[in-house]
Design a protein around this motif. Structure first.
Motif, short mmCIF file in Angstrom:
data_model
loop_
_atom_site.label_atom_id
_atom_site.label_comp_id
_atom_site.label_asym_id
_atom_site.label_seq_id
_atom_site.Cartn_x
_atom_site.Cartn_y
_atom_site.Cartn_z
N CYS A 160 -5.18 -2.96 8.44
CA CYS A 160 -5.38 -3.64 7.17
C CYS A 160 -4.10 -4.39 6.87
O CYS A 160 -3.08 -4.13 7.46
CB CYS A 160 -5.80 -2.68 6.05
N LYS A 180 -9.00 -6.77 -1.17
CA LYS A 180 -8.10 -7.93 -0.98
C LYS A 180 -8.86 -9.23 -1.23
O LYS A 180 -8.39 -10.13 -1.93
CB LYS A 180 -7.53 -7.92 0.45
N GLU A 195 -7.13 3.61 -5.40
CA GLU A 195 -8.16 2.83 -4.70
C GLU A 195 -8.96 3.75 -3.77
O GLU A 195 -10.11 3.48 -3.45
CB GLU A 195 -7.53 1.70 -3.88
N ILE A 246 -12.04 3.27 4.64
CA ILE A 246 -10.84 2.87 3.90
C ILE A 246 -10.49 1.42 4.26
O ILE A 246 -10.26 0.58 3.39
CB ILE A 246 -9.63 3.78 4.24
N LYS A 285 -12.83 -1.01 2.71
CA LYS A 285 -12.63 -1.11 1.26
C LYS A 285 -11.36 -1.89 0.92
O LYS A 285 -11.35 -2.68 -0.03
CB LYS A 285 -12.54 0.31 0.68
N VAL A 286 -10.33 -1.67 1.72
CA VAL A 286 -9.07 -2.40 1.49
C VAL A 286 -9.30 -3.90 1.68
O VAL A 286 -8.87 -4.72 0.86
CB VAL A 286 -7.96 -1.88 2.43
N HIS A 287 -10.04 -4.27 2.75
CA HIS A 287 -10.34 -5.69 2.99
C HIS A 287 -11.14 -6.27 1.83
O HIS A 287 -10.84 -7.35 1.33
CB HIS A 287 -11.11 -5.86 4.30
N MET A 311 0.86 -1.18 0.00
CA MET A 311 0.00 0.00 0.00
C MET A 311 0.90 1.24 0.00
O MET A 311 1.85 1.32 0.78
CB MET A 311 -0.88 0.02 1.25
N SER A 357 -2.42 -1.34 -3.16
CA SER A 357 -3.38 -0.27 -2.96
C SER A 357 -2.70 1.10 -3.01
O SER A 357 -1.63 1.28 -2.44
CB SER A 357 -4.03 -0.50 -1.59
N TYR A 372 -1.64 -4.41 5.22
CA TYR A 372 -0.46 -3.80 4.60
C TYR A 372 0.35 -3.05 5.64
O TYR A 372 -0.20 -2.55 6.62
CB TYR A 372 -0.86 -2.78 3.53
#
Ligand code: F6P
Length: 320
Positions: A239, A210, A188, A202, A205-207, A164, A217, A241
């Motif tokens: 998250c 993934k 992203e 955030i 959304k990252v999860h 990320m 990201s 990262y």
């Protein structure tokens, strides 16, 4: 009668300022006016740091970044005594009118000169694009292109390492530069000062990304929201990262103007002198819906230009 005009650049420099100086100078010379370049913005005005500009002295500068007149942020010009001294300097040197190329801070100084009877026209030049009275300021397009180029390179390494990156871009208190860049580079996530930061969103959304196969990201963060390291701290451990941060900083202010900025600078510099010749004063020139229009200087800051709702929706939609 208009015989001699001054031109200065003030505040943060922006790509295309030289193209504006050239356009102002050549248009004025075309109409038989003399042109005086004032170095280092309002600071140079107070010091009488003047240089005559000729057809050839503005030759070859069109595609150069920065500003040949140099620039400054002048604290003294924020006091009435400073502005009085600036107006007196212009009169002593028989400068009948002034073109100020800069952002809204510079336009505040320009308005104060106007109130003291100086004929002034403003040309919007800042990478922030945070001024009303124009859809775009000179330098914004180039700064977006610079950020885009940098982020494209970061994406290469982000995807190679499954990382990320939080990329902090300039823009002061506005998110134009961040939003434009984020859409262009396919980020992203984007965080802009106009919308409260939602860290949980955030993380979610990252999860989600993934789970759906995304392995890296890019978050574009406007400097007006929070520093990149602060955002990284908020995301660390939440998250999957270990975020890396990149602060693009002043690199966004340099370089040759894009074609769009060079043309905008030509149009607005030309229009500024036309306005002076028409006897207009206390105005700024801008480009609205493709047309060049003159508006009162105060418009630049009295109306806060909102972020483009379509761009926000496009960002939201394309970054699923
Ligand atoms: O207004 C242009 C700008 O580059 C902003 O985006 C930024 O916040 C600021 O100037 C930086 O100012 P300085 O060059 O004084 O650090």
């Amino acid at each position: 009668m208009l015989r001699r005009i001054g031109v200065l650049t003030s505040g943060g420099d922006a790509p295309g300022m030289n193209a504006s100086i050239r356009a102002v100078t050549r248009t004025a010379l075309y109409h038989g006016l003399d042109v005086i370049g004032i170095r280092r913005g309002f600071e140079g005005l107070l010091d009488g740091d003047f240089v005559p500009l000729t057809r050839s002295s503005v030759g070859g500068i069109l595609m150069h970044g920065g500003t040949i007149l140099r620039t400054a942020r002048c604290a003294e010009f924020m006091r009435p005594e400073g502005v009085n001294a600036g107006a007196a300097k212009l009169r002593e040197n028989d400068i009948d009118a002034l073109v100020v190329i800069g952002g809204d801070g510079s336009f505040h100084g320009a308005l104060e000169l106007h109130k003291r009877g100086i004929q002034v026209i403003g040309v919007p030049g800042t990478i922030d694009n945070d001024m009303a009275g124009t859809d775009c300021t000179i330098g914004f397009d180039t700064a977006c292109n610079t950020a885009l180029e940098c982020i494209s390179k970061l994406r290469d390494t982000a995807s190679s390492h499954d990382r990320m990156f939080i990329v902090e871009v300039m823009g002061r208190n506005a998110g134009f530069l961040a939003l434009e860049t984020a859409v262009a580079c396919g980020a992203e996530f984007v965080l802009v000062p106009e919308i409260p930061a939602d860290i949980e969103a955030i993380i979610k959304k990252v999860h989600y990304a993934k789970e759906h196969g995304k392995t890296h990201s890019i978050i574009v963060l406007a400097e007006g929201v929070m520093p990149a390291h602060e955002l990284a701290d908020k995301l660390k451990g939440k998250c999957d990262y270990d975020p890396r941060i990149v602060v693009l900083g002043h690199i966004q202010r340099g370089g040759s103007p894009s074609c769009f900025d060079a043309v905008l600078a030509a149009k607005l510099g030309y229009a500024a002198v036309e306005c002076l010749l028409d006897g207009k004063m206390g105005m700024m020139v801008g480009r609205i819906g493709g047309e060049i229009v003159a508006s009162p200087l105060q418009k630049a800051w009295e109306e806060r230009r909102p972020l483009d709702k379509d761009m926000l929706r496009i960002m939201e939609t394309l970054s699923i």
